[in-house]
Design an enzyme around this catalytic site. Structure first.
Site, PDB file in Angstrom:
ATOM      1  N   SER A  96       1.088  -9.942  -0.314  1.00 21.46           N
ATOM      2  CA  SER A  96       0.782  -8.510  -0.331  1.00 21.46           C
ATOM      3  C   SER A  96       1.121  -7.769   0.950  1.00 21.46           C
ATOM      4  O   SER A  96       1.317  -6.552   0.930  1.00 21.46           O
ATOM      5  CB  SER A  96      -0.701  -8.298  -0.661  1.00 21.46           C
ATOM      6  N   LYS A 147       0.812  -1.222   0.000  1.00 23.31           N
ATOM      7  CA  LYS A 147       0.000   0.000   0.000  1.00 23.31           C
ATOM      8  C   LYS A 147       0.846   1.273   0.000  1.00 23.31           C
ATOM      9  O   LYS A 147       0.387   2.327  -0.481  1.00 23.31           O
ATOM     10  CB  LYS A 147      -0.923   0.004   1.215  1.00 23.31           C
TER      11      LYS A 147
END
Length: 398
Positions: free
Chosen positions: A297, A53
């Protein structure tokens, strides 16, 4: 929203490169053998702030105009996007306010605050927090930094795909977790000119992607509680970027977390583990013999639930076996049961007995036992030993 082209992702990388890590694409002999594919792990769990992110947030915030920087930024998130925005805002010298749901983990709230952001707790879930963030942005004229539905964010996330292509130019399949969809869309844009196929993965309890791709339109559904909580968000409709999506169950995700911890020495969160779970499950036949990049992720797992997740993973692998039986309520009965278990080569983790259980005789007690085993192949032998010794198995949990 128009699809991105690879040049936009290349431009994003030039902007964010000084502030992010070029994460490794690590090979794993063990996981390759288990899946029948050449598996490489894209370790975004090692990225700044613990997830991919930071890439999108940096690209969006570093691209703000001088006037926008003066007004600051707002975001809504329960975790990874919050930390990414706070980190990016600190790099850019911009005031950041992050609205987090009241249910957000304390560790994630404090981590976001640690990067310098102001925290507002509002709403029971992401959707409510996002609505509140939108109201604050309208009143303050701050820039609302969306978690995924923004081309600048998506281009930043797509830099993960550029790194994969550089490290493995002949990659056949890239397996990506899909929450909001920004990461999958960005990677798809980055590899648009390559033959690599991008496949999305969601948790079964938070899955709308499969039915939406089949229907050709977004299908709405309220996500259920899942250990892949980072995927329990609404998502932008894929515009041809993904041709296939699969789902995995909670036990499969937990087993993948445990496997990565034990075999790759990597700590990942539930959302990240869905990709390996998919390679071990629904994608096994498709990826056999191919070069596969598995995107991990993020690694921001809540330690308060990690123990439960690992126990679920152990149970999925058959390394924890629980059963109940009835023994006579007299001295030596538990010792006799323990002796049989020991002869079977298992280790007792927990044991408890309940004299007051309905259906159990006055001179009997129900005993519930949790065992450590060598794996699922060990369990039938344990059950056989117990039955041969005269114990009736009332309940099994494998």
């Amino acid at each position: 929203m128009s699809a991105l082209d690879p040049s936009q992702v290349v431009a994003a990388r030039a902007r964010i490169a000084p502030h992010v890590l070029r994460t490794p694409l690590a090979s794993s002999h063990t996981l390759s053998a288990m899946t029948g594919a050449d598996v490489r792990l894209k370790c975004e769990n090692l990225q700044k702030t613990g997830s991919f992110k930071a890439r999108g947030a940096l690209h969006r915030i570093l691209g703000l105009s001088a006037a926008e920087r003066r007004r600051g930024v707002l975001a809504a998130s329960a975790g990874n996007h919050a930390q990414g925005v706070a980190y990016a805002a600190a790099i850019a010298g911009v005031k950041a306010t992050v609205v987090m749901p009241t249910s957000a983990a304390i560790a994630k709230v404090e981590a976001t605050r640690g990067y310098g952001a102001d925290i507002v707790l509002a709403g029971a879930d992401y959707a409510a927090a996002f609505r509140h963030a939108g109201e604050l942005a309208r009143r303050s004229r701050a820039t609302l930094v969306h978690a995924f539905d923004d081309d600048e964010i998506i281009a930043g996330q797509g830099t993960v795909g550029l790194e994969i292509l550089e490290d493995l130019p002949d990659v056949d399949v890239i397996v990506v977790p899909v929450g909001g969809g920004g990461l999958a869309a960005g990677i798809a844009a980055a590899v648009a000119d390559a033959p690599a196929r991008v496949i999305g993965v969601q948790a079964e309890l938070a899955s709308t992607l499969q039915p939406s791709l089949r229907a050709g339109r977004r299908v709405h559904a309220r996500p259920g509680p899942t250990i892949a909580d980072g995927l329990a968000t609404p998502w932008r409709m894929m515009r041809g970027e993904l041709l296939r999506a699969v789902t995995v169950g909670e036990a499969e995700i937990a087993a993948a977390i445990l496997l990565l911890l034990e075999r790759a020495t990597l700590v990942v969160e539930g959302a990240a583990a869905t990709t390996l779970a998919a390679c071990l499950g629904p994608l096994r036949r498709l990826i056999a013999g191919r070069k596969v990049a598995v995107v991990l992720s993020g690694g921001n797992i809540d330690v308060n639930v990690l123990d439960r997740i690992l126990n679920l993973g152990l149970a999925e692998q058959g390394r924890v076996f629980r059963f109940a039986t009835v023994v006579t309520d007299r001295p030596g009965s538990l010792a006799a049961l323990a002796a049989v278990i020991g002869e079977a080569g298992a280790n007792i983790k927990h044991i408890q007995h309940d004299r007051g259980r309905l259906g159990v005789g006055v001179l009997e007690t129900m005993v519930t036992v949790e065992l450590e085993t060598r794996g699922s192949g060990h369990v039938p032998g344990i059950i056989g030993r117990l039955r041969a010794a005269g114990y009736r198995i009332l309940r099994e949990d494998r």
